[in-house]
Structures are given as structure tokens and as C-alpha cells.
Design a protein around this motif. Structure first.
Motif: not given
Ligand code: FMN
Length: 212
Positions: A42-47, A62-65, A69-73, A98-101, A182-184
Motif C-alpha cells: 500500500t502507498n499513501l501520499a499527501v496532495f 489533481f495535479m501530478l508532478r 523521478v519514481e512516483r509510486h502513487s 510525513q507521507t511526502s517523504a 486546508g493547505i497553504i
Molecule cells: C503539502 C504537500 C502537498 C503536495 N501536493 C502534491 C501534489 O498535489 N501533487 C504531487 O504530485 N505531489 C505533491 N506533493 C508531493 C508528494 O506528497 C510526494 O512527492 C510524495 O513522496 C509522493 O509519493 P509517491 O511517490 O508515493 O506517490 C505534495 C507534498 C506536500 C508536502
């Protein structure tokens, strides 16, 4: 008032420019996206970029970066189709951040940060048990934004789970009652407080606050 021209912005140190431009668009939504790999990790990430697209059919995006680099989600929902979107609350904000690590792909952020996986029948991706508002979505499409190599991801909402006591009679979800945040920018989390709701606005007609 400080006036930044485009040139001023470009000349700022990288981190300062990033914070400035990430915050100037306003408060954004705070969600955790849950997925599962084909090997069952399982995988969890903040967006902070989830927005609704339309209600019929119910869709969000939603927007994906950039995938430089590897984007697990991303790799998970491309393969498995299912993903979940879970509101972040104050009670687990540090765990959510912390899930953004960048964890390795054989590590589950659920276990690493201490949030609880929850599954519903017939849907593969994990929900966040601690979250009061959560959606089970299927991946529908992606649009490459060539100007900055990000992808706009489009998903269809298949399941919407809402804890009792949050929804009003007309369908409206009072996110303040759910303690949804919400997030700033990229590191500032804010509480929600409902000031008022208003009836449909028409020209030359007094705006009516809705009775609550
Ligand atoms: C507050 C916050 C918001 C984020 N929002 C996004 C987003 O909207 N899109 C995105 O691609 N990454 C976003 N990120 C980065 C992802 O959380 C981060 O790259 C994460 O490691 C992705 O995990 P994954 O590789 O398991 O998918 C955000 C990070 C933070 C701290």
C-alpha cells in the motif's frame, strides 16, 4: 504593499520563489491519496491539488508532478486503476505530512507514519480509517501539461464515505464539522471555519444568507 514583477520573482533564491508562488494562489485542499501496487504494497501520499471536476458523473482531478523521478502513487493507479482520496484532519496532520517523504516502493507509508488502512469490498485501494470524508476513485485519464511536464489526473468517484453528522439536508458537506484541513503552500496547514452559506446569487437581488 510589495510589488513583485515577473523579473523580481525570477531573481529570487529558489526556495523563496517556490514558497512565494506556492502560496499566492490561495488555500488548497488537504488530502491523502491511497493506492496499492501490483505486489500488494500500500502507498499513501499527501496532495494539495485535488479539485472537483463535475458532479454528473462525479469526477475529480489533481495535479501530478513530473515523472522524472519514481512516483509510486502514479505507477500504482495506472496499473490498478483504483485510488482513494482521504481528507486530512488536525488529529493526524503530522502523520499526513510525513507521507511526502520519499520512501522506497516496498515500504508502506501507512505503517511508516502510523495511519490505518481500511478496505471496502470490491475496491482495491486502501482508505485512511482515521479520515471522516473519503472517496474511492477510478483513474479515467491524464493530460500532460507540456509547459511544466506535470499531469492533470482525472478520476471518477465510485464511492463516497462520509461520517454521520457532517452532511446537511441539501447535500452540502460541512468540512469544518469534519475537521478537514486546508493547505497553504507546501508546509502550512490551516483549519476550516464556515463563515456563512449564501443562496444562489442573481444580479440586482439582495444576497440571502442560508439559514443553518
Ligand atoms: C503539502 C504537500 C502537498 C503536495 N501536493 C502534491 C501534489 O498535489 N501533487 C504531487 O504530485 N505531489 C505533491 N506533493 C508531493 C508528494 O506528497 C510526494 O512527492 C510524495 O513522496 C509522493 O509519493 P509517491 O511517490 O508515493 O506517490 C505534495 C507534498 C506536500 C508536502
Amino acid at each position: 504593499m510589495t510589488h513583485y514583477s515577473k523579473q523580481d520573482i525570477l531573481e529570487l533564491p529558489n526556495l523563496q520563489r517556490m514558497h512565494l508562488i506556492n502560496t499566492c494562489g490561495g488555500v488548497k485542499s488537504a488530502n491523502l491519496i491511497g493506492t496499492i501496487s501490483k505486489t500488494g504494497v500500500t502507498n499513501l501520499a499527501v496532495f494539495n491539488s485535488v479539485i472537483h471536476l463535475g458532479s454528473n458523473p462525479p469526477m475529480l482531478s489533481f495535479m501530478l508532478r513530473p515523472t522524472t523521478v519514481e512516483r509510486h502513487s502514479y505507477s500504482n493507479f495506472i496499473e490498478k486503476i483504483d485510488f482513494t482520496v482521504n481528507h486530512i484532519e488536525e488529529s493526524f496532520v503530522s502523520e499526513a505530512h510525513q507521507t511526502s517523504a520519499k520512501y522506497d516502493n516496498d515500504i508502506s507509508e501507512f505503517k511508516e507514519v502510523g495511519l490505518t488502512e481500511e478496505f471496502i469490498e470490491g475496491f482495491e485501494a486502501p482508505f485512511v480509517k482515521e479520515s471522516k470524508i473519503k472517496m474511492g476513485c477510478t483513474f479515467v485519464n491524464e493530460y500532460l501539461i507540456k509547459e511544466h511536464n506535470c499531469r492533470l489526473i482525472v478520476g471518477e468517484i465510485q464511492h463516497l464515505l462520509v461520517e454521520n453528522g457532517i452532511q446537511e439536508k441539501d447535500g452540502f458537506l460541512d468540512l469544518a464539522k469534519a475537521n478537514s484541513l486546508g493547505i497553504i503552500g507546501l508546509d502550512g496547514y490551516v483549519k476550516t471555519e464556515l463563515i456563512d452559506r449564501y443562496a444562489y446569487a442573481r444580479p440586482n437581488q439582495d444576497l440571502k444568507p442560508l439559514k443553518r
